[in-house]
Design a protein around this motif. Structure first.
Motif, PDB file in Angstrom:
ATOM      1  N   VAL A  54      -5.652   7.703  14.255  1.00 55.27           N
ATOM      2  CA  VAL A  54      -5.395   6.515  15.073  1.00 55.27           C
ATOM      3  C   VAL A  54      -6.675   6.027  15.742  1.00 55.27           C
ATOM      4  N   GLY A  55      -7.543   6.956  16.128  1.00 55.45           N
ATOM      5  CA  GLY A  55      -8.764   6.573  16.820  1.00 55.45           C
ATOM      6  C   GLY A  55      -9.807   5.928  15.925  1.00 55.45           C
ATOM      7  N   CYS A  56      -9.898   6.381  14.665  1.00 55.67           N
ATOM      8  CA  CYS A  56     -11.007   5.952  13.800  1.00 55.67           C
ATOM      9  C   CYS A  56     -10.617   5.204  12.533  1.00 55.67           C
ATOM     10  N   ALA A  57      -9.436   5.460  11.997  1.00 54.64           N
ATOM     11  CA  ALA A  57      -9.102   4.938  10.670  1.00 54.64           C
ATOM     12  C   ALA A  57      -9.119   3.411  10.615  1.00 54.64           C
ATOM     13  N   GLY A  58      -8.581   2.758  11.636  1.00 48.85           N
ATOM     14  CA  GLY A  58      -8.579   1.304  11.648  1.00 48.85           C
ATOM     15  C   GLY A  58      -9.984   0.730  11.596  1.00 48.85           C
ATOM     16  N   GLY A  59     -10.880   1.316  12.394  1.00 48.75           N
ATOM     17  CA  GLY A  59     -12.268   0.874  12.391  1.00 48.75           C
ATOM     18  C   GLY A  59     -12.963   1.155  11.069  1.00 48.75           C
ATOM     19  N   MET A  60     -12.607   2.267  10.439  1.00 46.07           N
ATOM     20  CA  MET A  60     -13.193   2.596   9.134  1.00 46.07           C
ATOM     21  C   MET A  60     -12.806   1.563   8.083  1.00 46.07           C
ATOM     22  N   VAL A  61     -11.521   1.228   8.038  1.00 48.80           N
ATOM     23  CA  VAL A  61     -11.051   0.238   7.071  1.00 48.80           C
ATOM     24  C   VAL A  61     -11.702  -1.111   7.343  1.00 48.80           C
ATOM     25  N   ARG A  62     -11.749  -1.491   8.609  1.00 51.07           N
ATOM     26  CA  ARG A  62     -12.374  -2.768   8.998  1.00 51.07           C
ATOM     27  C   ARG A  62     -13.837  -2.819   8.561  1.00 51.07           C
ATOM     28  N   ASP A  63     -14.591  -1.756   8.840  1.00 47.21           N
ATOM     29  CA  ASP A  63     -16.014  -1.732   8.483  1.00 47.21           C
ATOM     30  C   ASP A  63     -16.211  -1.826   6.975  1.00 47.21           C
ATOM     31  N   CYS A 107      -1.580   2.455  27.762  1.00 46.34           N
ATOM     32  CA  CYS A 107      -2.890   2.776  27.190  1.00 46.34           C
ATOM     33  C   CYS A 107      -3.024   2.183  25.788  1.00 46.34           C
ATOM     34  N   ASP A 108      -1.955   2.255  25.028  1.00 51.35           N
ATOM     35  CA  ASP A 108      -1.962   1.714  23.680  1.00 51.35           C
ATOM     36  C   ASP A 108      -2.183   0.200  23.699  1.00 51.35           C
ATOM     37  N   ALA A 109      -1.596  -0.481  24.679  1.00 51.53           N
ATOM     38  CA  ALA A 109      -1.788  -1.925  24.814  1.00 51.53           C
ATOM     39  C   ALA A 109      -3.248  -2.248  25.122  1.00 51.53           C
ATOM     40  N   ILE A 110      -3.869  -1.431  25.952  1.00 51.95           N
ATOM     41  CA  ILE A 110      -5.286  -1.628  26.267  1.00 51.95           C
ATOM     42  C   ILE A 110      -6.136  -1.420  25.009  1.00 51.95           C
ATOM     43  N   GLY A 111      -5.830  -0.356  24.262  1.00 56.05           N
ATOM     44  CA  GLY A 111      -6.559  -0.099  23.020  1.00 56.05           C
ATOM     45  C   GLY A 111      -6.389  -1.226  22.020  1.00 56.05           C
ATOM     46  N   LEU A 112      -5.192  -1.800  21.964  1.00 58.57           N
ATOM     47  CA  LEU A 112      -4.932  -2.915  21.061  1.00 58.57           C
ATOM     48  C   LEU A 112      -5.832  -4.098  21.400  1.00 58.57           C
ATOM     49  N   GLY A 113      -5.948  -4.396  22.689  1.00 55.78           N
ATOM     50  CA  GLY A 113      -6.799  -5.497  23.116  1.00 55.78           C
ATOM     51  C   GLY A 113      -8.260  -5.247  22.813  1.00 55.78           C
ATOM     52  N   VAL A 114      -8.721  -4.033  23.077  1.00 56.17           N
ATOM     53  CA  VAL A 114     -10.130  -3.689  22.839  1.00 56.17           C
ATOM     54  C   VAL A 114     -10.479  -3.809  21.367  1.00 56.17           C
ATOM     55  N   PHE A 115      -9.681  -3.223  20.494  1.00 53.04           N
ATOM     56  CA  PHE A 115     -10.023  -3.209  19.076  1.00 53.04           C
ATOM     57  C   PHE A 115      -9.809  -4.558  18.397  1.00 53.04           C
ATOM     58  N   THR A 116      -8.883  -5.363  18.900  1.00 52.14           N
ATOM     59  CA  THR A 116      -8.740  -6.714  18.358  1.00 52.14           C
ATOM     60  C   THR A 116     -10.011  -7.519  18.613  1.00 52.14           C
ATOM     61  N   ALA A 117     -10.479  -7.476  19.844  1.00 53.69           N
ATOM     62  CA  ALA A 117     -11.692  -8.220  20.204  1.00 53.69           C
ATOM     63  C   ALA A 117     -12.915  -7.689  19.464  1.00 53.69           C
ATOM     64  N   GLN A 133     -12.443 -13.054  10.414  1.00 54.60           N
ATOM     65  CA  GLN A 133     -12.556 -12.520  11.768  1.00 54.60           C
ATOM     66  C   GLN A 133     -11.193 -12.119  12.313  1.00 54.60           C
ATOM     67  N   ILE A 134     -10.195 -12.964  12.074  1.00 58.94           N
ATOM     68  CA  ILE A 134      -8.832 -12.639  12.526  1.00 58.94           C
ATOM     69  C   ILE A 134      -8.328 -11.397  11.807  1.00 58.94           C
ATOM     70  N   PHE A 135      -8.536 -11.354  10.499  1.00 58.45           N
ATOM     71  CA  PHE A 135      -8.068 -10.218   9.705  1.00 58.45           C
ATOM     72  C   PHE A 135      -8.756  -8.927  10.152  1.00 58.45           C
ATOM     73  N   ALA A 136     -10.071  -8.996  10.404  1.00 59.39           N
ATOM     74  CA  ALA A 136     -10.808  -7.809  10.839  1.00 59.39           C
ATOM     75  C   ALA A 136     -10.320  -7.337  12.199  1.00 59.39           C
ATOM     76  N   GLY A 137     -10.024  -8.286  13.094  1.00 61.30           N
ATOM     77  CA  GLY A 137      -9.510  -7.904  14.405  1.00 61.30           C
ATOM     78  C   GLY A 137      -8.170  -7.196  14.319  1.00 61.30           C
ATOM     79  N   VAL A 138      -7.298  -7.709  13.471  1.00 59.80           N
ATOM     80  CA  VAL A 138      -5.962  -7.116  13.326  1.00 59.80           C
ATOM     81  C   VAL A 138      -6.042  -5.748  12.644  1.00 59.80           C
ATOM     82  N   ILE A 139      -6.817  -5.649  11.564  1.00 58.38           N
ATOM     83  CA  ILE A 139      -6.937  -4.377  10.847  1.00 58.38           C
ATOM     84  C   ILE A 139      -7.528  -3.292  11.747  1.00 58.38           C
ATOM     85  N   GLY A 140      -8.567  -3.655  12.498  1.00 65.94           N
ATOM     86  CA  GLY A 140      -9.170  -2.673  13.402  1.00 65.94           C
ATOM     87  C   GLY A 140      -8.207  -2.202  14.465  1.00 65.94           C
ATOM     88  N   ALA A 141      -7.309  -3.101  14.890  1.00 68.85           N
ATOM     89  CA  ALA A 141      -6.380  -2.774  15.970  1.00 68.85           C
ATOM     90  C   ALA A 141      -5.159  -1.986  15.511  1.00 68.85           C
TER      91      ALA A 141
END
Length: 224
Positions: A54-63, A107-117, A133-141
């Motif tokens: 949950v912490g890293c996979a979204g960012g990995m896919v986005r990158d 906390c999850d809501a805060i994380g959602l906001g951070v990773f979307t941005a 940009q929208i797709f990357a924000g959603v995938i990362g979140a």
């Protein structure tokens, strides 16, 4: 040229802010992943895996999608180390943490906001267009949460939950709009994070959700 040192300073400060928020969001999501692992009665390794997922996979896919490879989690060990420490901590203090599910959702809501941005911001820096940009924000979140639910043999919560992925989509679209209107980059990042977080919290409070299609059998039951 006289302004180049100032521009370099501003650029460095912005990158440091993005890095801090990235680590912060990673830890927040790792907490939710670890708690989910504990609630599913996983062993110590399973809880750590959920925290990393949950912490890293979204960012990995986005990158990978925006061409930022090797992905940040592999270039900087801080992300994985933060997830491991967070997962281990949640595992050992589970009796005091897991029962506080409402706090975990906040906390999850805060994380959602951070990773979307951050996802939208990183796509912008990579030269990706508005839709990307929208797709990357959603995938990362939401990417890490989707994998977590797949591992748990559940329908991903983003497809059934009350305004989760939808909040990320709207927030990422707001980011694109503010960027087009030449808002200050730091202000754009901050407002996107706040907007998505507040929208998600409002959805939780008022149980907002997208409509679900009705089936023939359900219509007949209502008529009876």
């Amino acid at each position: 040229m006289a302004f180049s040192p100032l521009n370099d300073y501003i650029y460095t400060m912005q990158n440091e802010l993005i890095y801090f928020l990235d680590i912060f969001g990673t830890v927040i999501f790792a907490i939710t992943g670890a708690v989910k692992g504990v609630r599913n009665r996983l062993d110590f390794l399973g809880v750590i895996v959920f925290a990393i997922t949950v912490g890293c996979a979204g960012g990995m896919v986005r990158d990978c999608l925006i061409g930022a490879t090797p992905v940040a989690s592999f270039r900087d060990s801080s992300y994985l180390i933060a997830c491991i420490i967070t997962g281990a901590t949640v595992f050992f203090i589970a009796p005091w943490v897991v029962g506080r599910w409402r706090i975990i959702l906040i906390c999850d809501a805060i994380g959602l906001g951070v990773f979307t941005a951050l996802g939208a911001q990183k796509a912008l820096q990579a030269g990706i267009g508005p839709v990307g940009q929208i797709f990357a924000g959603v995938i990362g979140a939401v990417g890490g949460g989707v994998l977590r639910d797949v591992f748990s043999k559940e329908v991903p919560a983003v497809l059934t939950s009350d305004f989760y992925a939808s909040a990320a989509i709207i927030g990422a679209a707001l980011f694109v709009l503010m960027t087009r209107l030449n808002f200050n980059p730091r202000l754009t990042l901050t407002l996107t994070m706040i907007f998505v977080t507040v929208l998600r919290l409002c959805a939780m409070h008022w149980h907002l959700r997208l409509p679900v299609a009705r089936m023939v059998g359900e219509e007949r039951k209502e008529r009876r």
